[in-house]
Design a protein around this motif. Sequence first.
Motif, PDB file in Angstrom:
ATOM      1  N   TRP A 145     -62.865   6.630 -27.353  1.00 39.72           N
ATOM      2  CA  TRP A 145     -61.844   5.637 -26.995  1.00 39.72           C
ATOM      3  C   TRP A 145     -61.197   5.939 -25.654  1.00 39.72           C
ATOM      4  CZ3 TRP A 145     -61.739   1.036 -28.770  1.00 39.72           C
ATOM      5  CH2 TRP A 145     -62.102   0.759 -30.079  1.00 39.72           C
ATOM      6  N   GLY A 198     -65.838   4.233 -30.856  1.00 42.41           N
ATOM      7  CA  GLY A 198     -64.988   3.693 -29.816  1.00 42.41           C
ATOM      8  C   GLY A 198     -65.530   3.665 -28.406  1.00 42.41           C
ATOM      9  N   ARG A 237     -66.091   2.309 -25.086  1.00 39.59           N
ATOM     10  CA  ARG A 237     -65.537   1.195 -24.313  1.00 39.59           C
ATOM     11  C   ARG A 237     -66.637   0.489 -23.535  1.00 39.59           C
ATOM     12  NH1 ARG A 237     -59.949   1.136 -23.022  1.00 39.59           N
ATOM     13  NH2 ARG A 237     -58.819   2.632 -24.271  1.00 39.59           N
TER      14      ARG A 237
END
Length: 114
Positions: A53, A84, A86
């Motif tokens: 993340w 996560g 991106r």
Amino acid sequence: MTGPVFQVSTAIDANVAGLRLVGALDLDGTAQLLAAVADCFARRPDRIVLDLWGLRFCDCAGLNVLLEAKATADKIGTELRVEGARTQVARLFALTGVDELFASGVPRLPRRTL
């Protein structure tokens, strides 16, 4: 590369190791990540979770470390999961064809039209 410095933090319990990657993973951060991953493998957890993340950027040097970690995990029978990813990291995975290796935590990007 200028931008956020790469950091990795590790949390290990009896059966699960978590690595949280933050910043920009390029050649300068690979030694730090390799050391953290090696420490996790030495403890022989059932699962390693890579929390991406906070990872804003990853280049081919960083991708190679992630692929080495996946290969090692498969070899020793440890589950390696990604959570996560991106957009930039997910795009790198898709463009290099490795998104299937980390499928559970990599969002499917819409196809680009010309």
